[in-house]
Design an enzyme around this catalytic site. Sequence first.
Site, mmCIF file in Angstrom:
data_model
loop_
_atom_site.group_PDB
_atom_site.id
_atom_site.type_symbol
_atom_site.label_atom_id
_atom_site.label_comp_id
_atom_site.label_asym_id
_atom_site.label_seq_id
_atom_site.Cartn_x
_atom_site.Cartn_y
_atom_site.Cartn_z
ATOM 1 N N LYS A 29 0.802 -1.180 -0.011
ATOM 2 C CA LYS A 29 -0.026 -0.022 0.198
ATOM 3 C C LYS A 29 0.814 1.228 -0.025
ATOM 4 O O LYS A 29 2.010 1.093 0.124
ATOM 5 C CB LYS A 29 -0.988 -0.065 1.176
ATOM 6 C CG LYS A 29 -0.304 0.296 2.425
ATOM 7 C CD LYS A 29 -1.244 0.441 3.769
ATOM 8 C CE LYS A 29 -2.145 -0.487 3.846
ATOM 9 N NZ LYS A 29 -3.088 -0.694 5.056
ATOM 10 N N LYS A 87 -7.265 -5.595 -2.572
ATOM 11 C CA LYS A 87 -7.953 -4.952 -1.814
ATOM 12 C C LYS A 87 -8.638 -3.798 -2.259
ATOM 13 O O LYS A 87 -8.052 -2.907 -2.572
ATOM 14 C CB LYS A 87 -7.380 -4.790 -0.431
ATOM 15 C CG LYS A 87 -6.782 -6.078 0.391
ATOM 16 C CD LYS A 87 -5.780 -5.800 1.444
ATOM 17 C CE LYS A 87 -5.950 -4.727 2.148
ATOM 18 N NZ LYS A 87 -4.954 -4.405 3.086
#
EC number: 4.2.3.153
Length: 251
Positions: A29, A87
């Site tokens: 991320k 995700k």
Amino acid sequence: MLLLISPDGVEEALDCAKAAEHLDIVDVKKPDEGSLGANFPWVIREIRDAVPADKPVSATVGDVPYKPGTVAQAALGAVVSGATYIKVGLYGCTTPDQGVEVMRAVVRAVKDHRPEALVVASGYADAHRIGCVNPLALPDIAARSGADAAMLDTAIKDGSRLFDHVPPDVCAEFVRLAHASGLLAALAGSVRQADLGPLTRIGTDIVGVRGAVCEGGDRNAGRIQPHLVAAFRAEMDRQARQHAAGVPAVN
């Protein structure tokens, strides 16, 4: 319970590789772009190459808007770059139907390319602060869209934590709803070692952490430390043993 660790780049991924025996999933991320900020495709590829082949890589595609086509393309980019778990933070979805529309597009884009990849519909424990879908709607959104997992994180990283917004009994209902639909249940949001007792007892499948394994507990300024990853895993294992034995955990 699987341990998901979120490095912010290749250097921290190498630190994760040093602690590979203590973690299960490496999550890519970009924290400075949000709770589930998306990193660059080349960073996903480099991290995939940096960690052991038997460790799956997860990648966030962002705190996304209600734009199914845009999000589907981003998700495809993540899976093409080597991620196994994709995700999606449903930040801009204000109704369950909007969430389902976005996630169906993601599931199709990802599964058409790599059927075995896992798609994660992510919501926010502090949804009331940003106006997105209710946390307990996520399992239904994930199930209706054909995703593989439902996840909660916190949207606003101001020191508040998962249980500050969704207490353990509500998290337990989230996990129950996910499992009733055949989904994995993932929980994150400034999770600490002290939270592992309740997370274990409610049957969480995946716990996601960053700050807890960073120097000084700082997810932004601190760097992931292999010894902190090892310590976190040791506490996870202790809680699991006590739970299996039916012994009340003492945090």
